[in-house]
Enzyme design. Sequence first.
Site, PDB file in Angstrom:
ATOM      1  N   PHE A  89       0.770  -1.118  -0.073  1.00 59.56           N
ATOM      2  CA  PHE A  89      -0.024  -0.108   0.012  1.00 59.56           C
ATOM      3  C   PHE A  89       0.914   1.165  -0.221  1.00 59.56           C
ATOM      4  O   PHE A  89       1.665   1.411   0.843  1.00 59.56           O
ATOM      5  CB  PHE A  89      -0.881   0.093   1.234  1.00 59.56           C
ATOM      6  N   VAL A  90       0.545   2.108  -0.759  1.00 58.27           N
ATOM      7  CA  VAL A  90       1.220   3.708  -0.811  1.00 58.27           C
ATOM      8  C   VAL A  90       0.207   4.383  -0.617  1.00 58.27           C
ATOM      9  O   VAL A  90      -0.823   4.495  -1.340  1.00 58.27           O
ATOM     10  CB  VAL A  90       1.925   3.790  -2.446  1.00 58.27           C
ATOM     11  N   GLY A  98       6.499   6.311  -7.901  1.00 57.33           N
ATOM     12  CA  GLY A  98       7.642   5.379  -8.005  1.00 57.33           C
ATOM     13  C   GLY A  98       7.705   4.492  -6.617  1.00 57.33           C
ATOM     14  O   GLY A  98       8.619   3.613  -6.511  1.00 57.33           O
ATOM     15  N   GLY A 100       5.595   2.449  -5.184  1.00 58.13           N
ATOM     16  CA  GLY A 100       5.127   1.062  -5.322  1.00 58.13           C
ATOM     17  C   GLY A 100       6.086   0.223  -6.045  1.00 58.13           C
ATOM     18  O   GLY A 100       6.279  -0.941  -5.739  1.00 58.13           O
ATOM     19  N   ASN A 127      -9.395  -3.979  -9.091  1.00 58.14           N
ATOM     20  CA  ASN A 127      -8.302  -2.937  -8.734  1.00 58.14           C
ATOM     21  C   ASN A 127      -7.637  -2.784  -9.900  1.00 58.14           C
ATOM     22  O   ASN A 127      -6.543  -3.120 -10.305  1.00 58.14           O
ATOM     23  CB  ASN A 127      -7.557  -3.441  -7.472  1.00 58.14           C
ATOM     24  N   TYR A 134       0.822  -3.638 -12.075  1.00 57.47           N
ATOM     25  CA  TYR A 134       1.473  -4.914 -11.973  1.00 57.47           C
ATOM     26  C   TYR A 134       1.926  -5.458 -13.461  1.00 57.47           C
ATOM     27  O   TYR A 134       3.082  -5.965 -13.738  1.00 57.47           O
ATOM     28  CB  TYR A 134       0.724  -6.060 -11.277  1.00 57.47           C
TER      29      TYR A 134
END
Length: 167
Positions: A89-90, A98, A100, A127, A134
Amino acid sequence: MIHEKLFRQAEPADIPLVLDFIRQLAEYEHMEQEVTATEELLQYWLFEKHAAEVLFVLTPEGTEAGFALFFHNFSTFLGKAGIFLEDLFVKEKYRGQGYGKALLQKLAQTARNRQCGRLEWNCLDWNTPSINFYRSLNAVPLEEWTTYRLTGQTLDTAAQEADSHDA
């Protein structure tokens, strides 16, 4: 650019911060009602049982911008341990900068340094921002796999049935 010095492992004094990140993640995922973690539970499982680890990524000013909670799993096919990323989590104000990506790269480095065979995680189907992120890292979704879970009463029932067989 995010450099190595901007990461740190959580320490026991960070438990309130870890719990705050967990609650923020739950809010983001619309799952606030499912958080039953407490500071006492985190102390026990993270720092007494060493069941998982927490890595923070820091801003240049030293503020925790994001966190990753992970643990080792094992691949029978590879014959090696792996790292399972339970949560990443960010904070919203640091997204797109950057952090994550840096956390995932640091976990990949950790997996490699520990001679692990893989790094894997789950992502909620809705999500889309995370899925796109990803995929931008060339992570491969395992679409032919479905995660199953026993928790709460279903876990208790299965355990009780095992208990009755042992008696």
